[in-house]
Design an enzyme around this catalytic site. Structure first.
Site, PDB file in Angstrom:
ATOM      1  N   LYS A 117     -38.094 122.116  13.815  1.00  0.00           N
ATOM      2  CA  LYS A 117     -37.639 123.358  13.185  1.00  0.00           C
ATOM      3  C   LYS A 117     -38.654 124.470  13.391  1.00  0.00           C
ATOM      4  O   LYS A 117     -38.292 125.622  13.610  1.00  0.00           O
ATOM      5  CB  LYS A 117     -37.374 123.151  11.693  1.00  0.00           C
ATOM      6  N   LYS A 199     -28.333 115.563  17.897  1.00  0.00           N
ATOM      7  CA  LYS A 199     -27.431 115.256  16.770  1.00  0.00           C
ATOM      8  C   LYS A 199     -26.582 116.480  16.407  1.00  0.00           C
ATOM      9  O   LYS A 199     -27.023 117.625  16.600  1.00  0.00           O
ATOM     10  CB  LYS A 199     -28.226 114.735  15.568  1.00  0.00           C
ATOM     11  N   LYS A 202     -25.334 121.432  11.367  1.00  0.00           N
ATOM     12  CA  LYS A 202     -24.733 122.683  10.917  1.00  0.00           C
ATOM     13  C   LYS A 202     -25.611 123.883  11.262  1.00  0.00           C
ATOM     14  O   LYS A 202     -25.181 125.014  11.163  1.00  0.00           O
ATOM     15  CB  LYS A 202     -24.468 122.624   9.409  1.00  0.00           C
TER      16      LYS A 202
HETATM   17  P1  TYM Z   1     -28.616 117.052   5.137  1.00  0.00           P
HETATM   18  O1  TYM Z   1     -27.983 118.008   4.199  1.00  0.00           O
HETATM   19  O2  TYM Z   1     -29.139 117.565   6.427  1.00  0.00           O
HETATM   20  O3  TYM Z   1     -27.616 115.884   5.490  1.00  0.00           O
HETATM   21  C1  TYM Z   1     -26.934 115.147   4.490  1.00  0.00           C
HETATM   22  C2  TYM Z   1     -26.706 113.727   4.988  1.00  0.00           C
HETATM   23  O4  TYM Z   1     -25.950 113.762   6.207  1.00  0.00           O
HETATM   24  C3  TYM Z   1     -26.599 112.972   7.197  1.00  0.00           C
HETATM   25  N1  TYM Z   1     -26.354 113.574   8.525  1.00  0.00           N
HETATM   26  C4  TYM Z   1     -25.857 112.918   9.581  1.00  0.00           C
HETATM   27  N2  TYM Z   1     -25.466 111.642   9.738  1.00  0.00           N
HETATM   28  C5  TYM Z   1     -24.978 111.280  10.953  1.00  0.00           C
HETATM   29  N3  TYM Z   1     -24.872 112.141  12.005  1.00  0.00           N
HETATM   30  C6  TYM Z   1     -25.254 113.425  11.889  1.00  0.00           C
HETATM   31  N4  TYM Z   1     -25.126 114.253  12.918  1.00  0.00           N
HETATM   32  C7  TYM Z   1     -25.773 113.871  10.635  1.00  0.00           C
HETATM   33  N5  TYM Z   1     -26.235 115.063  10.170  1.00  0.00           N
HETATM   34  C8  TYM Z   1     -26.592 114.862   8.881  1.00  0.00           C
HETATM   35  C9  TYM Z   1     -28.075 113.023   6.827  1.00  0.00           C
HETATM   36  O5  TYM Z   1     -28.779 111.917   7.361  1.00  0.00           O
HETATM   37  C10 TYM Z   1     -28.016 112.994   5.313  1.00  0.00           C
HETATM   38  O6  TYM Z   1     -27.929 111.664   4.840  1.00  0.00           O
HETATM   39  N6  TYM Z   1     -33.199 115.812   3.742  1.00  0.00           N
HETATM   40  C11 TYM Z   1     -31.830 115.554   3.438  1.00  0.00           C
HETATM   41  C12 TYM Z   1     -31.412 116.003   2.056  1.00  0.00           C
HETATM   42  C13 TYM Z   1     -32.179 115.355   0.940  1.00  0.00           C
HETATM   43  C14 TYM Z   1     -32.093 113.994   0.546  1.00  0.00           C
HETATM   44  C15 TYM Z   1     -32.949 113.883  -0.590  1.00  0.00           C
HETATM   45  C16 TYM Z   1     -31.401 112.909   1.055  1.00  0.00           C
HETATM   46  C17 TYM Z   1     -33.027 115.977   0.072  1.00  0.00           C
HETATM   47  N7  TYM Z   1     -33.498 115.094  -0.856  1.00  0.00           N
HETATM   48  C18 TYM Z   1     -33.113 112.654  -1.243  1.00  0.00           C
HETATM   49  C19 TYM Z   1     -31.574 111.669   0.397  1.00  0.00           C
HETATM   50  C20 TYM Z   1     -32.429 111.567  -0.726  1.00  0.00           C
HETATM   51  C21 TYM Z   1     -30.999 116.351   4.431  1.00  0.00           C
HETATM   52  O7  TYM Z   1     -31.492 117.112   5.183  1.00  0.00           O
HETATM   53  O8  TYM Z   1     -29.699 116.210   4.333  1.00  0.00           O
END
Ligand code: TYM
Length: 335
Positions: A117, A199, A202
């Site tokens: 990032k 991957k 968004k």
């Molecule tokens: P975020 O909002 O980017 O994504 C939410 C969840 O979606 C999964 N994900 C994917 N899985 C498969 N293929 C993809 N292309 C893909 N893009 C996203 C992510 O692995 C995630 O499970 N850091 C986390 C948010 C967070 C969190 C936490 C998660 C903050 N605190 C505590 C678990 C526990 C995140 O960026 O999610």
């Protein structure tokens, strides 16, 4: 007398920094919806994480409601789980501070997502972006989670949460469980449609890279029909064919059919016919979610009620853990 055993705890969430993608659904949210009977589930919307990149306040508010309505439309049930906003619970940012004081800065600089990032041209690299994984560890440890269901991209962040739990336990005394990642077999890494070695995300600039959960059916069809494919014409999962492999994975995850079964049916039918079938399977899976979403998004009273009820349980749990953590770390108890 038989005692009822507490269920193991799950904590996981998504950040409302954009609209949810098919990757979020297949890698994460659809799996969470299957866990509510066997685990005590905490499903925050991690809105504090969303401000690590530049944003407009009105957009954040709107996306937070949208994210909540999508959680519910995807099957998260407030009667069987605790759904809440991270920013409304006292404890996440406080535990973040205590954990930050146990985190070597070098470890944060080495995190892959931070490196990616911050290397983007014109990226604004604020300290929140650097501390992102510490706040994530705080989210998890504040509820003493046993398991954290996430997509594959979060593996390294999870590793940091595990290390921090161990470091805290070692530095003070046994306090946190060491949480286990829970990564699904299918859909753990949905790839970009235009660049299938990356991957689906968004935050990609080109909207043809990703499928949004709320894309109208014709937009879903158009994006899938214009997904990049590979040379040749055989529909087969193969590292040499990342475009077709990604579409096969998507097809398999939305239809609950095996890759082998799909290869057998579509192997020699040509890419055009195959993509049409993928598109129809995706539309069939997302249409009911979209219908439910549109019913929910206009019902703000209900959305607030869900957050209030989930937040009450989460806050009680967070206070309890936070008091314990402060005590273990040597702070004087409030009287
Ligand atoms: P975020 O909002 O980017 O994504 C939410 C969840 O979606 C999964 N994900 C994917 N899985 C498969 N293929 C993809 N292309 C893909 N893009 C996203 C992510 O692995 C995630 O499970 N850091 C986390 C948010 C967070 C969190 C936490 C998660 C903050 N605190 C505590 C678990 C526990 C995140 O960026 O999610």
């Amino acid at each position: 007398m038989s005692e009822t055993k507490a269920k193991p705890v799950i904590l996981t969430g998504a950040k409302p920094s954009g609209e949810l993608t098919l990757g979020n659904y297949l890698g994460a949210i659809r799996n969470w919806a299957t866990m509510m009977d066997d685990f005590e589930c905490f499903f925050p919307i991690v809105d504090l994480h969303a401000i690590t990149v530049p944003y407009k306040p009105a957009d954040l508010r709107q996306r937070t409601y949208q994210c909540l309505a999508q959680y519910l439309a995807c099957g998260l049930d407030p009667a069987r789980s605790h759904i809440f906003l991270q920013s409304q619970i006292t404890g996440h940012t406080e535990l973040n501070w205590l954990l930050a004081c146990l985190t070597p800065v070098g470890d944060l600089h080495r995190m892959t997502q931070f490196k990616e990032k911050s290397a983007k041209p014109g990226a604004s690299v604020n300290s929140g972006l650097l501390f992102y994984p510490v706040l994530m560890a705080a989210d998890i440890l504040l509820y003493n989670a046993d398991r954290v269901p996430v997509g594959e991209d979060q593996k390294q962040h999870l590793e940091m949460a595990r290390n921090l739990a161990q470091r805290f336990n070692h530095t003070y005394s046994d306090t946190f469980k060491v949480p286990e990642p829970f990564i699904p077999k299918a859909g753990a890494r949905v790839m970009s449609l235009q660049n299938p070695t990356r991957k689906m995300s968004k935050s990609d600039d080109n909207e043809n890279d990703y499928l949004l959960l709320l894309d109208p059916p014709n937009r879903l069809r158009k994006k899938i029909m214009s997904a990049v494919t590979d040379s040749g014409s055989e529909v087969r999962a193969d590292p040499e064919k990342p475009g077709i492999t990604n579409l096969l994975n998507i097809f398999s995850a939305v239809s609950d059919r095996s890759i082998a079964d799909l290869e057998k049916e579509f192997g020699s039918q040509g890419y055009g016919t195959f993509k049409k079938a993928v598109a129809e399977a995706v539309v069939a899976r997302l249409e009911p979610i979209q219908e439910k979403y549109h019913e929910l998004i206009s019902n703000k009273d209900y959305l607030h009620q869900v957050l209030r009820e989930g937040g009450e349980v989460a806050q009680k749990r967070a206070y309890r853990m936070l008091s314990k953590v402060y005590r273990k770390a040597g702070f004087v108890a409030r009287t």
